[in-house]
Design a protein around this motif. Structure first.
Motif, short mmCIF file in Angstrom:
data_model
loop_
_atom_site.label_atom_id
_atom_site.label_comp_id
_atom_site.label_asym_id
_atom_site.label_seq_id
_atom_site.Cartn_x
_atom_site.Cartn_y
_atom_site.Cartn_z
N PRO A 41 0.74 -1.28 -0.03
CA PRO A 41 0.06 0.00 0.04
C PRO A 41 0.84 1.31 0.14
CG PRO A 41 -0.90 -1.54 1.51
CD PRO A 41 0.50 -2.20 1.31
N TYR A 42 2.20 1.22 0.41
CA TYR A 42 2.89 2.28 0.30
C TYR A 42 3.66 2.66 -0.81
CZ TYR A 42 2.52 1.33 5.40
OH TYR A 42 1.89 1.19 6.45
N VAL A 43 3.33 2.01 -1.98
CA VAL A 43 3.78 2.27 -3.40
C VAL A 43 2.80 3.20 -3.93
CG1 VAL A 43 4.47 1.32 -5.52
CG2 VAL A 43 5.08 0.01 -3.34
N ARG A 44 3.05 4.59 -4.08
CA ARG A 44 2.16 5.47 -4.63
C ARG A 44 2.34 5.33 -6.21
NH1 ARG A 44 -0.28 5.20 -0.31
NH2 ARG A 44 -0.41 6.98 1.07
N LEU A 45 3.54 5.67 -6.87
CA LEU A 45 3.92 5.58 -8.10
C LEU A 45 5.20 4.89 -8.56
CD1 LEU A 45 3.07 9.69 -7.96
CD2 LEU A 45 1.70 8.08 -8.99
N LEU A 46 5.20 4.95 -9.90
CA LEU A 46 6.66 4.09 -10.32
C LEU A 46 6.98 5.09 -11.31
CD1 LEU A 46 4.33 1.07 -10.52
CD2 LEU A 46 6.71 0.70 -10.36
N VAL A 47 8.18 5.09 -11.48
CA VAL A 47 9.19 5.94 -12.39
C VAL A 47 10.39 5.23 -12.97
CG1 VAL A 47 8.53 8.09 -10.92
CG2 VAL A 47 10.50 6.58 -10.17
N LEU A 48 10.93 5.85 -14.09
CA LEU A 48 11.84 5.22 -14.65
C LEU A 48 13.26 6.39 -14.29
CD1 LEU A 48 11.35 4.25 -18.33
CD2 LEU A 48 11.23 2.93 -16.32
N ILE A 49 14.41 6.00 -14.29
CA ILE A 49 15.49 6.60 -13.84
C ILE A 49 16.87 6.51 -14.67
CG2 ILE A 49 16.92 6.91 -11.63
CD1 ILE A 49 14.82 5.57 -10.17
N ASN A 50 17.62 7.49 -14.75
CA ASN A 50 18.90 7.36 -15.05
C ASN A 50 19.86 7.91 -14.14
OD1 ASN A 50 21.19 7.53 -16.61
ND2 ASN A 50 21.13 9.57 -17.44
N ASP A 51 20.17 7.02 -13.25
CA ASP A 51 21.08 7.06 -12.31
C ASP A 51 22.71 7.22 -12.87
OD1 ASP A 51 22.10 7.00 -9.53
OD2 ASP A 51 22.70 5.12 -9.81
N VAL A 52 22.86 8.72 -12.93
CA VAL A 52 24.33 9.06 -13.49
C VAL A 52 25.39 8.60 -12.50
CG1 VAL A 52 25.79 10.65 -14.40
CG2 VAL A 52 23.32 10.87 -14.75
N SER A 53 26.40 7.84 -13.13
CA SER A 53 27.50 7.53 -12.22
C SER A 53 28.88 7.86 -12.70
CB SER A 53 27.53 5.83 -11.84
OG SER A 53 26.19 5.53 -11.17
N LEU A 54 29.61 8.13 -11.92
CA LEU A 54 31.10 8.41 -12.12
C LEU A 54 32.20 7.26 -11.79
CD1 LEU A 54 31.34 12.23 -11.13
CD2 LEU A 54 30.70 11.19 -13.32
N ARG A 55 32.20 6.20 -12.72
CA ARG A 55 32.96 5.08 -12.43
C ARG A 55 34.36 5.37 -11.84
NH1 ARG A 55 28.54 1.75 -11.66
NH2 ARG A 55 27.37 1.47 -13.60
N GLY A 56 35.02 6.28 -12.53
CA GLY A 56 36.62 6.27 -11.89
C GLY A 56 36.46 6.64 -10.59
N LEU A 57 35.42 7.37 -9.77
CA LEU A 57 35.57 7.84 -8.43
C LEU A 57 35.10 6.89 -7.55
CD1 LEU A 57 34.29 11.56 -8.92
CD2 LEU A 57 36.53 10.87 -9.01
N ILE A 58 34.27 5.59 -7.94
CA ILE A 58 33.44 5.05 -6.98
C ILE A 58 34.63 4.09 -6.10
CG2 ILE A 58 32.23 2.81 -6.93
CD1 ILE A 58 30.45 4.19 -9.11
N PRO A 59 35.72 3.40 -6.71
CA PRO A 59 36.55 2.65 -6.00
C PRO A 59 37.11 3.41 -4.96
CG PRO A 59 37.02 2.24 -8.16
CD PRO A 59 35.96 3.56 -8.18
N GLY A 60 37.51 4.67 -5.28
CA GLY A 60 38.43 5.38 -4.21
C GLY A 60 37.33 5.91 -3.12
#
Length: 328
Positions: free
Chosen positions: A161-180
């Protein structure tokens, strides 16, 4: 029901409009709720009124106008919280392998989740500005839900019951910064800039039987620079949205309007392609020993969309990467 938020100079939350099922027409509803944020916060008192407008819009009996998706912001231009999960095991395996990281011991039992930037999202047709392209700019196609107020300790069996709406996402990521950043032990921050959303948010009933067990059982279509990139089945979530809600609310209440992301949609079937560059790069390395696909550079364009019965459900995310001004 289907909703969009028109860009507004007066309201940083945008102007709420109800959108026709075929996404061609829209109706202003300021007399019911000024913004989608307001509608979600007061869902019990305004959803029936919005449904009446939606039914009239589809029947052609209410005043409406042609909807221009380029004038739409993300459905929630800003949110109180954006909690992004990683519910697709294949994606976790590939990206962990790409950075020579071990899989978590709780891979199959505890969802991965981080608290993402939520105070300002990009519009669905807005350029993605980047200062440095050696950071490894990547897109990530995801599905997400917008919740009502979720009490702390909510269990997955009670989360629907807590799911009101659905959406599509583009989660922008900077792969070179993630490991550090991860090596510091405090999680993502600089490696996760502003994300964007497809222009339309929809109620679960719009999916019909494609919404089952807290999952969207439809392909996520991704094109990159005009070419097919992937159509992975979004229904292959190891953890459902109900389980992600349980995880997110374990020790906190979630205010109405929280966004919970699925993580990058990913399937084991390689013929279905990918929903991010990191995966295709890892598959290239596994299959041929050589990474051929670069990360995004200025001018590269990504399009993310989901269809049902050949009709777009959410409209499209259609963005290109551009060079942002660099301070001296």
């Amino acid at each position: 029901m289907k909703f969009a938020s028109l860009k507004s100079n007066q309201n940083p939350d945008g102007e709420l409009v109800v959108v026709s099922r075929d996404l061609s027409r829209a109706c202003r509803v300021a007399n019911i709720a000024a913004s989608l944020r307001e509608a979600v916060e007061h869902w019990e008192t305004c959803s029936a009124k919005l449904q009446t407008v939606y039914d009239g819009l589809n029947a052609g009996t209410v005043e409406s106008f042609n909807l221009d998706p380029t004038q739409c912001h993300s459905p929630l231009p800003r949110a109180f919280g954006f909690l992004d999960g990683s519910a697709y095991i294949q994606h976790i395996k590939l990206v962990r392998k790409a950075r020579n990281a071990e899989l978590p011991e709780t891979l199959l039992t505890v969802p991965l989740m981080y608290q993402a930037l939520s105070d300002g999202f990009l519009a669905p047709h807005e350029d993605i500005p980047m200062v440095h392209f050696d950071h490894g700019v990547d897109f990530e196609g995801e599905v997400g839900v917008i919740t009502g107020p979720v009490p702390m300790g909510t269990k997955a069996k009670d989360a629907a019951p807590y799911v009101r709406l659905l959406v599509l996402i583009n989660d922008v990521s900077l792969r070179g910064l993630i490991p550090g950043e991860l090596a510091q032990g405090f999680g993502f921050m600089q490696s996760k800039p502003a994300s964007s959303f497809a222009p339309i948010a929809i109620t679960p009933d719009e999916l019909g039987d494609a919404w089952r067990e807290g999952r969207v059982h439809l392909p996520l279509n991704v094109t990159f620079n005009g070419h097919f990139f992937g159509n992975a089945d979004a229904g292959h979530m190891h953890f459902s949205f109900y389980e992600l809600i349980q995880h997110a609310a374990r020790t906190r209440n979630l205010a109405a309007g929280h966004i919970i992301g699925s993580g990058t949609v990913s399937n084991e079937d390689e013929s279905r392609g990918c929903s991010c560059l990191a995966e295709i790069r890892m598959l290239e390395k596994i299959n041929s020993g050589t990474i051929k696909t670069p990360f995004m550079k200025p001018g590269d364009r990504v399009r993310i969309e989901m269809l049902k019965d050949q009709q777009s459900l959410f409209g499209a995310i259609d963005q290109k990467v551009v060079q942002a001004p660099v301070s001296e």
